[in-house]
Each structure stands twice: as structure tokens, then as C-alpha cells.
Enzyme design. Structure first.
Site, PDB file in Angstrom:
ATOM      1  N   GLN A  74      -4.817  -1.679   9.872  1.00 25.93           N
ATOM      2  CA  GLN A  74      -4.561  -3.010   9.320  1.00 25.93           C
ATOM      3  C   GLN A  74      -5.021  -4.089  10.294  1.00 25.93           C
ATOM      4  O   GLN A  74      -4.669  -4.062  11.471  1.00 25.93           O
ATOM      5  CB  GLN A  74      -3.055  -3.151   9.003  1.00 25.93           C
ATOM      6  CG  GLN A  74      -2.695  -4.420   8.273  1.00 25.93           C
ATOM      7  CD  GLN A  74      -3.324  -4.515   6.885  1.00 25.93           C
ATOM      8  OE1 GLN A  74      -3.351  -3.554   6.126  1.00 25.93           O
ATOM      9  NE2 GLN A  74      -3.864  -5.680   6.567  1.00 25.93           N
ATOM     10  N   LYS A 124       0.846  -1.206   0.000  1.00 26.90           N
ATOM     11  CA  LYS A 124       0.000   0.000   0.000  1.00 26.90           C
ATOM     12  C   LYS A 124       0.875   1.248   0.000  1.00 26.90           C
ATOM     13  O   LYS A 124       0.631   2.199  -0.739  1.00 26.90           O
ATOM     14  CB  LYS A 124      -0.887   0.035   1.251  1.00 26.90           C
ATOM     15  CG  LYS A 124      -2.038  -0.929   1.235  1.00 26.90           C
ATOM     16  CD  LYS A 124      -2.804  -0.840   2.553  1.00 26.90           C
ATOM     17  CE  LYS A 124      -3.833  -1.945   2.654  1.00 26.90           C
ATOM     18  NZ  LYS A 124      -4.434  -2.070   3.982  1.00 26.90           N
ATOM     19  N   ASP A 134     -11.569   2.383   3.366  1.00 24.33           N
ATOM     20  CA  ASP A 134     -11.887   0.961   3.158  1.00 24.33           C
ATOM     21  C   ASP A 134     -13.394   0.776   2.942  1.00 24.33           C
ATOM     22  O   ASP A 134     -13.819  -0.232   2.402  1.00 24.33           O
ATOM     23  CB  ASP A 134     -11.478   0.138   4.395  1.00 24.33           C
ATOM     24  CG  ASP A 134     -10.131  -0.561   4.199  1.00 24.33           C
ATOM     25  OD1 ASP A 134      -9.721  -0.729   3.031  1.00 24.33           O
ATOM     26  OD2 ASP A 134      -9.503  -0.930   5.207  1.00 24.33           O
TER      27      ASP A 134
END
Ligand code: NAP
Length: 301
Positions: free
Chosen positions: A98, A54, A121
Site C-alpha cells: 500500500q 480490500k 496491481d
């Protein structure tokens, strides 16, 4: 093979180039770039490798990127305070935590504490609600379903009026993609059926599908005779079925298979995604697009 391959690896390159161009234009006009923070708790190797991908992608696009690594024993209160700090930080437009988190931290409590307007997200209940309402309400479509929709759009396959069958009803793939494709609007307007382990005749439903999206996590679940000739088959499944030695590096690597019997299905389908190299590469790309969009919402452009 008669099906045309829908390669996420190729679509990703085109999309990233578009995002980069937009980032440069916004920087020139407004003097700001998208900001993304990834909070990593502990040092789970799979999380580390996902986070570093990422970060690499964000850097390549010219984003302001922060990797905030926290010790595995960080308290829940300290993590919540960190989320509050990034909520107030105007240089940050996307906040990621995460997963998995250590067992002493309530994962749901943490995810619910992410500012919904920086939840790139798209899993915060507010964003799930926005997705369900559809249209202009939608801010951050979840990344894997958004990648699937983009792949279908770029294949040129018509979704309006199409019979779509989604195998699987998870919160991260099945439910959101079904919801997105049934909405009234471009790239959607389909008639959607969702099937799962409670479905009586899986094969019969799949056989009706003009667009078949499979996210079950069962290798080879979908048989070639379940596929309507010419259908667009999106195989989201990523299943580790063994290991092999990589010819270039000599290292042991996973053998990955999708949920569809690819070789046989490719002789019947009109379009099909490979595994690996199909849907997988789209997820981080769509995360970058959500972060860019978050900045655009902030700027009102
Ligand atoms: P999940 O949470 O395990 O959900 C699987 C869904 O499939 C469930 O709704 C389940 O039904 C259904 N299902 C399982 N076996 C079935 C069967 N035999 N017949 C009919 N339905 C069945 O999985 P997920 O998180 O959505 O992930 C699905 C797959 O996609 C996995 O292989 C995952 O690795 C992959 N994935 C890939 C990406 C990516 O490429 N970027 C992203 C996310 C996921 P019930 O609800 O009835 O149990």
C-alpha cells in the site's frame, strides 16, 4: 437525461458473484483458494480505510487474506526481505504494497522487488511490458483500466473500429487503458487517441469520440458540447470539491465530482458513468479478479 447509466456498483456485484463461484469451484477441484497479502507500512488513515475495504472484499470471496501491518520505521532492507518471503510462499498469489511509503524508503525499489508473477496491481515494469505486447502475454492488467474495459464490454458498446479518445496519460489510467483498447482482440481493436495538457484542440478530439474516457483530475473539464451525441462517456475523475453533512450519519463527508459536467453530458451521451458509483467500485473488484487469475496461472487452468 437520455444516457444510460453505467453503474460500477451494479457491475461489481455481478463480477464478485462470478469470482466467488469460481473460487468455490477451484477449492472443490484443487483444494486451494487465492491468497492475497497487503503490506501496510505505518498508519496513514486513507491507506487504512482502503486496505480494510480490500480485506473485507477478499474475505467475502473466500480468499486466504493476510494483512501484514509494519511499523512506520521499518527499514527498506526488512521490507525487501518481506517481499522475498511472500514471493516464496506458495499460498500467496497476490502481493500488494500500500502506497504511500515513508520517505526513508525508496518506493520504486520496493515496487520493483515485487514478484512480477504476483504483482496483481500490474504496475511492475515486467507487467507494463506484457500489457504493451498484449494477447496471451498479459497477466495482470492494472485494475482501474481493467475495470473501465469491463464496463464498456458489459454496456454492449462496440469497441472494434470505434474512435476512442482518452483524456490523460498517467501510468495508472491513461496510458494503460489506451494501450489495452488499441490491442487486436475482443473488447479492444479501437482507434485510440490520447490527449493531455500539450494537446492543441482538446474539444475537437473529444467531439470525434465514440468512446470518451476522461482521467484528468480536473472537475468539469469536459463540456457537454465536446460530447458526440450517443457517445459512451467513462468519467474516471474523482475530485473533492467540498464537504456536506451526511443525512444518515450526521458526519461531514466529501462532495465528489467527476471530470465531466455530468448533468449536461447525460442529455447528449448514450452511456455515462456517474461519480461516485461509476468507475470507482470497479478497481478493487478487478484486483480480486487478478488475484484469482494468478492462482489459475499457477494451476495451469
Ligand atoms: P494524473 O496522474 O494527475 O494524470 C492526469 C492526466 O490528465 C495527465 O496526463 C495530464 O496531462 C492530464 N490533464 C490534466 N489536466 C488536463 C487538461 N486541462 N487538459 C488535458 N489534459 C489534462 O491523474 P490520474 O492518476 O490518472 O487520475 C486522474 C483522475 O482519475 C483523478 O481524479 C483520480 O482521482 C481519478 N482516479 C480514479 C480511480 C478510480 O476511480 N478507481 C483510479 C485512479 C484515478 P499531462 O500529462 O500533460 O500533465
Amino acid at each position: 437525461m437520455s444516457a444510460k447509466l453505467l453503474k460500477g456498483t451494479e457491475i461489481r456485484e455481478a463480477l464478485l458473484a462470478e469470482i466467488k463461484q469460481e473460487v468455490e469451484a477451484i477449492k472443490a477441484a484443487h483444494g486451494v483458494v487465492p491468497g492475497l497479502v497487503t503490506i501496510l507500512v505505518g498508519s496513514n488513515p486513507a491507506s487504512l480505510s482502503y486496505v480494510s475495504l480490500k480485506i473485507k472484499t477478499a474475505h467475502s470471496l473466500g480468499f486466504h487474506e493476510i494483512q501484514d501491518s509494519q511499523p512506520a520505521d521499518i527499514s527498506e532492507a526488512a521490507l525487501l526481505a518481506l517481499l522475498e518471503k511472500y514471493k516464496r510462499d506458495d499460498t500467496i498469489h497476490g502481493i500488494l504494497v500500500q502506497l504511500p511509503l515513508p520517505p526513508h524508503i525508496n518506493e520504486k525499489k520496493v515496487l520493483d522487488a515485487i514478484d512480477p508473477d504476483k504483482d496483481v496491481d500490474g504496475f511492475h515494469p515486467v507487467n507494463v511490458g506484457r500489457l504493451l505486447i498484449g494477447g496471451k502475454e498479459v497477466k495482470f492488467p492494472p485494475c482501474t483500466p481493467a475495470g473501465i474495459q469491463e464496463m464498456i464490454r458489459r454496456s454492449g458498446v462496440e469497441t472494434s473500429g470505434a474512435e476512442v479518445v482518452v483524456v490523460g496519460r498517467s501510468n495508472i489510467v491513461g496510458k494503460p487503458i489506451a494501450n489495452m483498447l488499441m490491442q487486436k482482440g475482443p473488447g479492444a481493436n479501437a482507434t485510440v487517441t490520447v490527449v493531455h495538457t500539450g494537446t492543441k484542440n482538446l474539444a475537437a478530439h473529444c467531439q470525434r469520440a465514440d468512446i470518451l474516457i476522461v482521467a484528468a483530475g480536473v472537475p468539469g473539464l469536459v463540456k457537454p458540447e465536446w460530447i458526440k451525441p450517443g457517445a459512451c462517456v467513462i468519467d474516471v475523475g474523482v475530485n473533492r470539491v467540498g464537504e456536506k453533512t451526511d443525512e444518515k450519519t450526521g458526519r461531514q463527508v466529501a462532495i465528489l465530482r467527476g471530470d465531466v459536467d455530468f448533468d449536461a453530458a447525460a442529455k447528449i451521451a448514450g452511456f455515462i458513468t456517474p461519480v461516485p458509483g461509476g468507475v470507482g467500485p470497479m478497481t478493487i473488484t478487478m484486483l480480486m479478479r487478478n488475484t484469482l487469475n494468478s492462482l489459475k496461472f499457477r494451476l495451469g487452468i
